[in-house]
Every structure is written in C-alpha cells, then in structure tokens.
Design a protein around this motif. Structure first.
Motif, PDB file in Angstrom:
ATOM      1  N   ARG A 133       0.516  -0.500   0.061  1.00  0.00           N
ATOM      2  CA  ARG A 133       0.018   0.069  -0.575  1.00  0.00           C
ATOM      3  C   ARG A 133       1.299   1.093  -0.023  1.00  0.00           C
TER       4      ARG A 133
ATOM      5  N   ASN B 182       0.078   3.727  -8.829  1.00  0.00           N
ATOM      6  CA  ASN B 182       0.726   4.451  -7.660  1.00  0.00           C
ATOM      7  C   ASN B 182       1.952   5.044  -7.714  1.00  0.00           C
TER       8      ASN B 182
ATOM      9  N   GLU C 297      -6.235   4.073  -3.752  1.00  0.00           N
ATOM     10  CA  GLU C 297      -5.622   3.312  -1.816  1.00  0.00           C
ATOM     11  C   GLU C 297      -7.053   3.165  -0.828  1.00  0.00           C
TER      12      GLU C 297
END
Length: 500
Positions: free
Chosen positions: A77, A104, A139
């Motif tokens: 994450r 990301n 996220e």
C-alpha cells in the motif's frame, strides 16, 4: 447478544491499514529498503508471492501494509512520488521492481526535479495535487479500516521537503481524522551539507511538520553516520548503509502492528501514550544491537537489562540529542526476542533504582515496555533486540541548530534569489520565512517549558518568563514502570511499579 459480540471481535481483529507515501530521492530509497525488510519478515518473495516456507498460520497481519491482487500476489500500500526519474526508475529495474503497483508511481513529466529548492517542489506538487489525491483515494477506498498514513522523506532537499510539505497539508485537509506519521530525515550541519539552501528548506518543512503531522519520527544524518561508523564499523558509510538504518527503525516500530498481541496493536494506541500534548509530537528513536554481519566480532551476548540500558544511552539514538539536558516526556521500549516478563520487571526496577531516566515533573514517570514477536522467517544473531521510541525535550537542540543555521543565512539575505524566481508563496516577499521561524521558535519554547512543573499553565505564566538560557534541570523523578506483553505467551503478565 452473541452475534453482537462476534461482530465486535471481528472488528477488533480487523487490520487497521496504513498507506505509505515515499517522496523524493531519500524517501524512495528508504522506502525501498523498508519494503524489502517487510517482505523478508512476512515470507513474501520479491515478486509479491508467498514463499513456499511461509504459512498463513503464523499470526501476522500482512494486510496492514499489503493487499492481495486477483492472482494472490501481495502489493504494498505505497505511493512512490518524485519529480525526477532516476531513483524510481532504478527501483523499477531492481529485483523488487515488480512488487509495486505501477498506477501508484508518479514521476514528473518534466523530469527536472526541484533543484534542491523547497518552493519549487511545493509549487510542482500544487499543480498535480489532484492526480496525487486521486491515487491516495483509490488506495484508501480499497481499505476496510484505514488508520492513517506514513510519509517518508527528507527535509533538506527540494522534492522530499517541498513536495512532502504540500502533500502533508493536502492529507490534513482531505483526511482530517486519520493519523499522519512521518519518518523525516534531518540534514547534517550546514558546514557538512551539500545543499546550499538546506537551512531554508528545513525551516519551511519544519513548519508543516509541526502544524500538519500527528507524529514525526526524527532521524538525522549526523547521528546516522556516527552510528554507522561506531556501531557497524563502516569507515565511510554509503547511502545504502544509512537507509538501511532508517528502514530498520521503520520495520521495528511497526512490528506490533504487523505481529499483533495484547497491546500496541494499532497506530493510535501506540502513539497516544507517547505524545502527551499535540504540538510536542517529535519522537527520538534508539535501536540496539546493530550488527554488521560481515564482522563476527560485532556479535555479542545480549540481555534485557543490557538492551534497555543501551536504549537510554543517547549514543544509540538516531537523532542528535542528549539526555544530559532535558527530560523524558514518555518512553516506549519494544523488546523483541526470547524474553521472560520477569526479566523485564527486574530490569525496569534496576533502571528505576539507578535513576537512569529523568522524567517531566508534571506527568507520570513511566517506561512502557512491549514484548514483540519475532518473524519466524528472519534469522537474527542476537537473543534480544530493542527499539526505543521516546519523547524527550532535548530534541529542541536539533531545532535550535536549524534556527541558528537559518538565521545565519537569512540575516545576510544569502541565496534568496532561488525562492524569489519560483514565485508562489514568495511572489510578494519572504513573509513565509518569518512565519515558519515563528512556528519553530514556539515549538522550541514549548519543549523548554515542558521541563518545568508549571508546564500545565504554559501560555499564561511560563511563556512570559522563558529566556534564551535553559531553565534549571528538574530533579530526577522516581521512575515508574509499566510493562505490557505483546506476545501471546506473556499477555497476562503485565504489571506496574507505582511512583512513591
């Protein structure tokens, strides 16, 4: 009623997810080391797949920092953000390059970086903030119970400092109820630094760390280089050596979140006892023992008392502060290894008897101890290791150094052209510098005031009497000690020593 209890138990066992943001060259290099460490501790391969030897029954919470894709491989994450491509492209080409979610990763299309100027990083972040917030929102939407964010950066450069500052402000606006923790690398003194406007960058970043973060784990390059030389016996520490030290602290400080036990299972609970007042949220960290695996002579016998004594030694701290001046506001020791809770109680009693820790006079004088579990997949050379997270008023001397170096340059108006040409906050003058200095000076004054038994009246009686010289040190407080075990075998062994 039984169904309600079952739901409550499920909610209590639910992982509280944490999203990590790596900003700039330092933030991404340290973050890369951090994820390599977490993969090793959870039995995850460099491609994100669970190793054959790893089992689902080891009791860890991978979901705090990872999530599983449709093909069951684990993805951090994490957001990787930078204004120039070199570091992130290096990560993508590394052995762990396939670990991260490509969606990301943000690299500025211009690819020119921030030129080591805070306002350049700040202005560029402002232009792309919607894109970054969308990445964060995506996220966050995938989390069942998002607890907060971890920002990894340095404060002396342009991207980690400037872009990191803007992201801190944006996070505070968009997620006001989530915990924001930073691992902030402070620079060496200006005489040794290689960023000529480093003192300006540090001052501007310090304002945002003070006003927009809930907890700042301070790590400074001066202390990190000293530890690498004295503890790891590395004559000329490389960036990888320093980054490895930082990632070790990050992994150890999140161990109780990933291998939960009786207490300190979530970020809020762990930080609540360390930060008695909102502004005094800058933490010192210490770790022992450090081991250079290439030097067998560095392996020694360890005990709980030896580890806890060394954690109180500021020579093992990763920030340039000293226990000779100031006092502790709080201490949390996370002890990992083969430990008997009785051994912990005896060690705390010895520390109390010898008055090795001086505490604030207006609050509880206690050392909290959590016994944490080792990863079954990582072999360690020592029986016992420990991490200390402490709130100590002596950290204000690090801030004083920043103010002193800033004043020395600002009074002579040196290198201000770098900020003037970028515009933004400096389009109409340099009031932002004055505002930032005032915030940092007030922070220094508050840490100084916290050493007085009249601190609870701070703002009315003490502030008017603060002088530029340090107040007389308060007498050593009789240390109380509370212990809590984070291992299942010792969960019922917590006890407390009461101050007399």
């Amino acid at each position: 009623e039984s169904a309600l209890s079952e739901r409550e138990r499920e909610r209590g066992s639910m992982p509280r997810e944490i999203i990590t943001l790596q900003v700039g060259q330092c933030g991404n290099k340290v973050g890369c080391e951090f994820w390599e460490q977490l993969c090793a501790e959870h039995g995850i391969s460099r491609n994100g797949l669970l190793e054959d030897f790893a089992t689902a029954s080891c009791g860890d919470r991978k979901d705090v920092f990872f999530y599983q894709a449709d093909d069951d491989h684990y993805i951090p994450r994490a957001l990787l953000l930078d204004l120039e491509p070199r570091v992130i492209e290096g990560i993508k080409a590394s052995e762990y390059g396939r670990l991260y979610n490509p969606e990301n990763i943000y690299i500025s299309p211009a690819g020119t970086g921030a030129g080591n100027v805070w306002v350049s990083g700040y202005n560029q972040a402002e232009k792309v903030v919607d894109k970054i917030i969308n990445m964060i929102d995506r996220e966050a939407d995938d989390c069942d119970s998002l607890e907060g964010f971890v920002l990894c950066h340095s404060i002396a450069g342009g991207t980690g400092s400037g872009m990191g500052s803007y992201i801190l402000e944006a996070l505070n606006d968009h997620y006001p109820k989530k915990v924001i923790t930073t691992y902030s690398v402070f620079p060496q003194s200006s005489s040794d630094g290689n960023v000529v406007v480093g003192p300006y960058n540090s001052m501007l970043a310090m304002k945002r760390l003070t006003l927009n973060a809930d907890c700042v784990v301070a790590l400074d390059n001066t202390a990190l280089n000293r530890i690498a030389q004295e503890r790891l016996l590395v004559e000329s520490p490389s960036f990888r050596d320093i980054n490895s030290l930082v990632s070790t602290v990050m992994a150890a400080s999140t161990n109780t979140l990933r291998y939960p036990g009786y207490m300190n299972n979530d970020l809020v609970g762990m930080l609540a006892s360390l930060i008695p007042t909102p502004r005094c949220h800058f933490l010192c960290t210490g770790y022992t023992p450090f081991t250079n695996l290439s030097r067998q002579a560095s392996i020694r016998k360890t005990s709980v008392l030896d580890v806890m004594r060394r954690l109180l030694d500021s020579n093992n701290w990763m920030v340039s502060a000293t226990t000779r001046r100031g006092c502790y506001m709080s201490i949390l020791n996370l002890i990992q290894g083969d430990v008997d809770p009785i051994e912990v109680h005896k060690s705390l009693q010895r520390i109390r008897e010898r008055k090795l820790a001086r505490f604030i006079p207006w609050g509880p004088a206690s050392i909290q101890v959590g016994l944490t579990r080792k990863s079954p997949y990582v072999e360690t050379k020592h029986r016992v290791s420990g991490l200390m997270m402490a709130n100590h008023t002596g950290i204000r001397y690090l801030f004083k150094r920043i103010v002193s170096e800033f004043d020395r340059m600002y009074k002579r108006k040196v290198h201000l052209k770098h900020f003037e040409v970028e515009g933004g906050l400096f389009a109409d003058g340099f009031e932002e510098f004055d505002s930032s200095r005032e915030v940092v000076q007030n922070l220094i004054s508050e840490y100084q005031a916290a050493e007085s038994d009249e601190y609870l009246d701070y703002g009315s009686t003490i502030e008017s009497r603060l002088t530029s010289t340090d107040p007389r040190e308060p007498p050593a407080a009789a240390a109380a000690a509370t212990t809590s075990s984070s291992s299942s075998s010792a969960a019922s062994s917590s006890s407390a020593y009461s101050s007399l």
